[in-house]
Scaffold this motif. Structure first.
Motif, PDB file in Angstrom:
ATOM      1  N   ASN A 398       0.331  -1.083   0.129  1.00 56.62           N
ATOM      2  CA  ASN A 398      -0.088   0.347   0.015  1.00 56.62           C
ATOM      3  C   ASN A 398       0.765   1.364  -0.020  1.00 56.62           C
ATOM      4  N   THR A 399       1.569   1.331  -0.100  1.00 57.78           N
ATOM      5  CA  THR A 399       3.351   1.934  -0.020  1.00 57.78           C
ATOM      6  C   THR A 399       3.681   2.444  -1.150  1.00 57.78           C
ATOM      7  N   GLY A 400       3.093   1.470  -2.417  1.00 59.26           N
ATOM      8  CA  GLY A 400       3.331   1.914  -3.892  1.00 59.26           C
ATOM      9  C   GLY A 400       4.892   1.555  -4.193  1.00 59.26           C
ATOM     10  N   SER A 401       5.048   0.123  -3.009  1.00 62.72           N
ATOM     11  CA  SER A 401       6.599  -0.735  -3.476  1.00 62.72           C
ATOM     12  C   SER A 401       6.060  -2.111  -3.639  1.00 62.72           C
ATOM     13  N   ARG A 402       6.908  -2.984  -4.425  1.00 58.44           N
ATOM     14  CA  ARG A 402       6.838  -4.004  -4.603  1.00 58.44           C
ATOM     15  C   ARG A 402       7.694  -5.134  -3.736  1.00 58.44           C
ATOM     16  N   GLN A 403       6.694  -6.300  -3.230  1.00 55.18           N
ATOM     17  CA  GLN A 403       6.850  -6.845  -2.278  1.00 55.18           C
ATOM     18  C   GLN A 403       7.418  -8.485  -2.820  1.00 55.18           C
ATOM     19  N   CYS A 404       8.129  -9.488  -2.642  1.00 59.32           N
ATOM     20  CA  CYS A 404       8.164 -10.549  -3.431  1.00 59.32           C
ATOM     21  C   CYS A 404       9.067 -11.930  -1.960  1.00 59.32           C
ATOM     22  N   GLN A 405       8.401 -12.957  -1.934  1.00 53.04           N
ATOM     23  CA  GLN A 405       8.372 -13.608  -1.268  1.00 53.04           C
ATOM     24  C   GLN A 405       8.358 -15.057  -2.155  1.00 53.04           C
ATOM     25  N   ASP A 406       9.501 -15.857  -1.767  1.00 57.70           N
ATOM     26  CA  ASP A 406       9.917 -17.255  -1.876  1.00 57.70           C
ATOM     27  C   ASP A 406       8.886 -18.496  -1.175  1.00 57.70           C
ATOM     28  N   ILE A 407       8.559 -18.719  -2.115  1.00 59.21           N
ATOM     29  CA  ILE A 407       8.277 -20.421  -1.827  1.00 59.21           C
ATOM     30  C   ILE A 407       8.709 -21.578  -1.669  1.00 59.21           C
ATOM     31  N   THR A 408       8.532 -22.564  -0.739  1.00 59.17           N
ATOM     32  CA  THR A 408       9.306 -23.840  -1.941  1.00 59.17           C
ATOM     33  C   THR A 408       7.564 -24.899  -2.165  1.00 59.17           C
ATOM     34  N   PRO A 409       7.468 -25.174  -3.256  1.00 59.33           N
ATOM     35  CA  PRO A 409       6.189 -26.005  -3.343  1.00 59.33           C
ATOM     36  C   PRO A 409       6.372 -27.017  -2.514  1.00 59.33           C
ATOM     37  N   ASP A 410       4.563 -27.921  -2.543  1.00 54.36           N
ATOM     38  CA  ASP A 410       4.715 -28.973  -1.986  1.00 54.36           C
ATOM     39  C   ASP A 410       5.341 -30.052  -1.999  1.00 54.36           C
ATOM     40  N   SER A 411       6.192 -31.638  -1.741  1.00 57.68           N
ATOM     41  CA  SER A 411       6.961 -32.185  -2.531  1.00 57.68           C
ATOM     42  C   SER A 411       6.365 -33.206  -2.468  1.00 57.68           C
ATOM     43  N   THR A 412       5.269 -33.504  -1.865  1.00 56.75           N
ATOM     44  CA  THR A 412       4.207 -34.777  -1.719  1.00 56.75           C
ATOM     45  C   THR A 412       2.998 -34.595  -2.385  1.00 56.75           C
ATOM     46  N   GLY A 413       2.435 -35.553  -2.224  1.00 61.17           N
ATOM     47  CA  GLY A 413       0.906 -35.213  -2.590  1.00 61.17           C
ATOM     48  C   GLY A 413      -0.357 -35.267  -1.664  1.00 61.17           C
ATOM     49  N   GLN A 414      -1.454 -35.418  -2.237  1.00 58.36           N
ATOM     50  CA  GLN A 414      -2.480 -35.065  -1.074  1.00 58.36           C
ATOM     51  C   GLN A 414      -2.725 -36.940  -0.278  1.00 58.36           C
ATOM     52  N   ASP A 415      -1.745 -37.551  -0.786  1.00 58.10           N
ATOM     53  CA  ASP A 415      -1.971 -39.022  -0.552  1.00 58.10           C
ATOM     54  C   ASP A 415      -0.856 -39.798  -0.252  1.00 58.10           C
ATOM     55  N   GLY A 416      -0.113 -38.068   0.378  1.00 59.78           N
ATOM     56  CA  GLY A 416       1.356 -39.031   1.026  1.00 59.78           C
ATOM     57  C   GLY A 416       2.623 -39.328  -0.117  1.00 59.78           C
ATOM     58  N   THR A 417       2.590 -39.090  -1.307  1.00 59.68           N
ATOM     59  CA  THR A 417       3.042 -39.589  -1.781  1.00 59.68           C
ATOM     60  C   THR A 417       3.873 -38.588  -2.540  1.00 59.68           C
ATOM     61  N   ALA A 418       5.694 -39.016  -2.603  1.00 61.90           N
ATOM     62  CA  ALA A 418       6.313 -38.102  -3.652  1.00 61.90           C
ATOM     63  C   ALA A 418       6.146 -37.947  -4.693  1.00 61.90           C
ATOM     64  N   LEU A 419       6.550 -36.404  -4.818  1.00 61.71           N
ATOM     65  CA  LEU A 419       5.802 -36.349  -6.134  1.00 61.71           C
ATOM     66  C   LEU A 419       7.233 -35.808  -6.957  1.00 61.71           C
ATOM     67  N   PRO A 420       7.148 -36.367  -8.046  1.00 62.95           N
ATOM     68  CA  PRO A 420       8.279 -35.694  -8.305  1.00 62.95           C
ATOM     69  C   PRO A 420       9.089 -34.820  -9.032  1.00 62.95           C
ATOM     70  N   ASN A 421      10.243 -34.836  -9.468  1.00 61.47           N
ATOM     71  CA  ASN A 421      10.700 -32.579 -10.093  1.00 61.47           C
ATOM     72  C   ASN A 421      11.249 -33.425 -11.486  1.00 61.47           C
ATOM     73  N   ASN A 422      10.531 -33.095 -12.543  1.00 58.32           N
ATOM     74  CA  ASN A 422      10.547 -33.661 -14.173  1.00 58.32           C
ATOM     75  C   ASN A 422       9.508 -33.062 -15.309  1.00 58.32           C
ATOM     76  N   ASP A 423       9.306 -31.737 -14.282  1.00 54.73           N
ATOM     77  CA  ASP A 423       8.638 -30.911 -14.827  1.00 54.73           C
ATOM     78  C   ASP A 423       7.489 -30.701 -15.425  1.00 54.73           C
ATOM     79  N   THR A 424       7.001 -32.080 -15.013  1.00 59.02           N
ATOM     80  CA  THR A 424       5.916 -32.523 -15.369  1.00 59.02           C
ATOM     81  C   THR A 424       4.686 -32.863 -14.356  1.00 59.02           C
TER      82      THR A 424
END
Length: 553
Positions: A398-424
């Motif tokens: 609200n002051t006119g500046s721009r703010q960025c924050q980095d977050i890490t995507p989840d590594s597991t799905g809703q069923d608890g299985t590991a999600l591969p890092n494969n661009d898919t």
């Protein structure tokens, strides 16, 4: 005792059959019967020399004369194997030497041949043998039909079977890490004897001259040379004046004879690697590389170039070097020739083109406001390449500046299985943003950030940016807090280092870009909000925050 027959060869004596009264009594051995060089043959076949039959079978010896006695008898046919008629010789087996030097006389030598050996054919091979030109026998040898045949041999030139290039430093003849070569030379079967030396000589560069006695089993010699002893530094330079020659001993003339020289030339197999930037890339491709091809493994010991001199296509990271028959990663130590094209000389050309992976644009799926707590929850998905990839969320304050924050995507799905890092595979992510009461519209940008590990320094690479604009509560058709704002102008993406920046987009170009990127721009209407603060669970790490200036439209 009467006289023994002249041609007697075997005697069987009884217990009381004495041939002499004492050791000087030669009466029974008249008419040319020799009393020396006999042998006593025991029932089991053992032959014991009897130097004097008078002493062994005399009455005065006090010994029982009973036994089987034989004097050697050998009749030979000699075939000089030169077109002449055979000769038949009856040996004087009573001679003191028990041997016979085979006479040559004036017998002719076959044209283009040298004498190798005599071949012995006998029915009494346990007691008759041949060594070079000398025939020997032991006591009691007996064969009336033995034969000697002369064996002649050619003097053909040896041939280079192969040149095997090696990269293993442990066996380098110059004790360094350079490639070296085994030169394998074959000797024609009918041109060698067990003691004949084979010579290999090179007049190239540092030169080489050595000899070897071929193995009896393989008729082959292996010479170990450095590359500098074969050719110069030019990969296309032929090894020339590489010669082989056999030296043989002629057992007839008893002198060494050298055979004809064999001359050979050729190019040592090597691998050439050419580079191309690949589709959509700019800059300069790495320089061409060359290396000798290791023959056993069919690989070239090369450290593959990285893509540092190439300008990446926008939003893309380096994947691999693509060849016509496969692919290889940068900085690999051994390059297989199988991924390129190899000609009849063993030389290989590998044409590599940089293959790029375009980062997938994150998707913003919901943006809902909690009016009671003055906060908005933003959720979405991303398709990371690596476990270290992040989603960068940027928004104005609200002051006119721009703010960025980095977050890490989840590594597991809703069923608890590991999600591969494969661009898919889609990895969910979410963030909660505090909203000030007096803050107007809020535009949230989501960008996938990866690192290009093929480049020096592992620089960051950004995907295209997905955006959602928050406002009031009107127009939310899907109850997800997101309102469609396709075609609404927004700031251009911040370019990656080494990439060409985008020009500001008009509604028409933005709409076309969003269609290509699969991005649906949506608008969220929320009331005025206070400065944004991150909400986090107790004990969790606070995401990094960075204030950056508002990009110029």
């Amino acid at each position: 005792m009467g006289l023994l027959p002249t041609n007697v060869r075997d005697l069987w004596l009884g217990s009381h059959t004495y041939l002499a009264t004492d050791e000087n009594d030669s009466q029974a051995f008249g008419y040319g019967v020799n009393y020396e060089k006999w042998g006593e043959i025991s029932p089991d076949g053992t032959r014991t020399p009897v130097e004097d039959m008078r002493a062994r079978t005399s009455l005065s010896s006090g010994r029982n004369p009973k036994g089987h006695y034989r004097i050697a008898s050998l009749v030979f046919t000699v075939d000089y194997n030169n077109g002449e008629e055979n000769e038949t010789t009856t040996l004087n087996t009573a001679s003191s030497s028990n041997s016979w030097n085979i006479p040559w006389g004036t017998h002719a030598i076959p044209a283009g041949k040298i004498f190798k050996e005599w071949k012995l054919t006998t029915s009494d091979s346990d007691h008759v043998s041949i060594n070079r030109n000398t025939l020997t026998w032991d006591v009691g040898a007996n064969d009336p039909n033995a034969k000697l045949t002369a064996v002649w041999r050619n003097m053909d030139r040896p041939t280079i079977n192969s040149i095997v290039v090696h990269k293993a430093a442990s066996a380098n003849p110059e004790d360094n890490t350079d490639s070296w070569a085994d030169v394998i030379v074959d000797v024609p079967e009918d041109s060698r004897d067990t003691d004949d030396p084979l010579t290999l000589e090179s007049y190239n560069c540092e030169g080489f001259n050595s000899l070897c006695i071929p193995s009896a089993a393989g008729n082959q010699c292996t010479f170990r040379l450095s590359i500098a002893q074969l050719r110069g530094n030019d990969y296309d330079a032929e090894y020339q004046h590489l010669s082989t020659q056999l030296t043989a001993y002629d057992h007839y003339t008893e002198i060494n004879v050298t055979g004809p020289l064999g001359y050979y030339r050729g190019i040592l197999p090597y691998t050439t690697v050419n580079y191309q930037p690949g589709a959509g890339a700019g800059g300069t491709a790495p320089s061409t590389q060359k290396s000798l091809t290791d023959t056993p493994s069919q690989t070239a010991p090369l450290t593959m170039a990285g893509p540092d001199t190439i300008t990446r296509p926008k939003h893309s990271v380096f994947n691999k070097w693509q060849a016509s028959h496969g692919a290889i990663n940068p900085r690999a130590a051994q390059v297989p020739a199988s991924i390129g094209e190899t000609d009849a000389t063993g030389c290989t050309i590998i044409s590599l083109s940089a293959a790029w992976t375009k980062l997938a644009t994150p998707e913003i799926t919901t943006a809902k406001r909690d009016a009671a707590n003055n906060q908005a929850t933003i959720t979405g998905t991303a398709k990371p390449l690596h476990s270290s990839d992040i989603v960068r969320i940027c928004h104005p304050t609200n002051t006119g500046s721009r703010q960025c924050q980095d977050i890490t995507p989840d590594s597991t799905g809703q069923d608890g299985t590991a999600l591969p890092n494969n661009d898919t595979s889609e990895h969910p992510w979410n963030i909660t943003l505090p909203i000030a009461d007096d803050q107007g519209e809020l535009t949230v940008d989501a960008t996938l950030i990866s690192k290009d590990t093929a480049y020096t320094g592992n620089p960051e690479v950004q995907s295209a940016t997905a955006s959602a604009t928050t406002a009031g509560s009107t127009g939310d058709d899907n109850n997800d807090g997101i309102h469609d704002t396709s075609g609404t102008p927004s700031e251009p993406n911040t370019p990656n280092k080494g990439e060409t920046p985008e020009a500001p987009k008009t509604p028409e170009t933005r709409k076309r870009t969003e269609i290509l990127n699969g991005i649906g721009r949506r608008r969220i209407i929320l009331p005025q909000m206070a400065p944004i603060q991150l909400s986090r669970k107790a004990g969790s790490e606070r995401p990094a925050e960075t204030d950056i200036p508002e990009p110029t439209p």
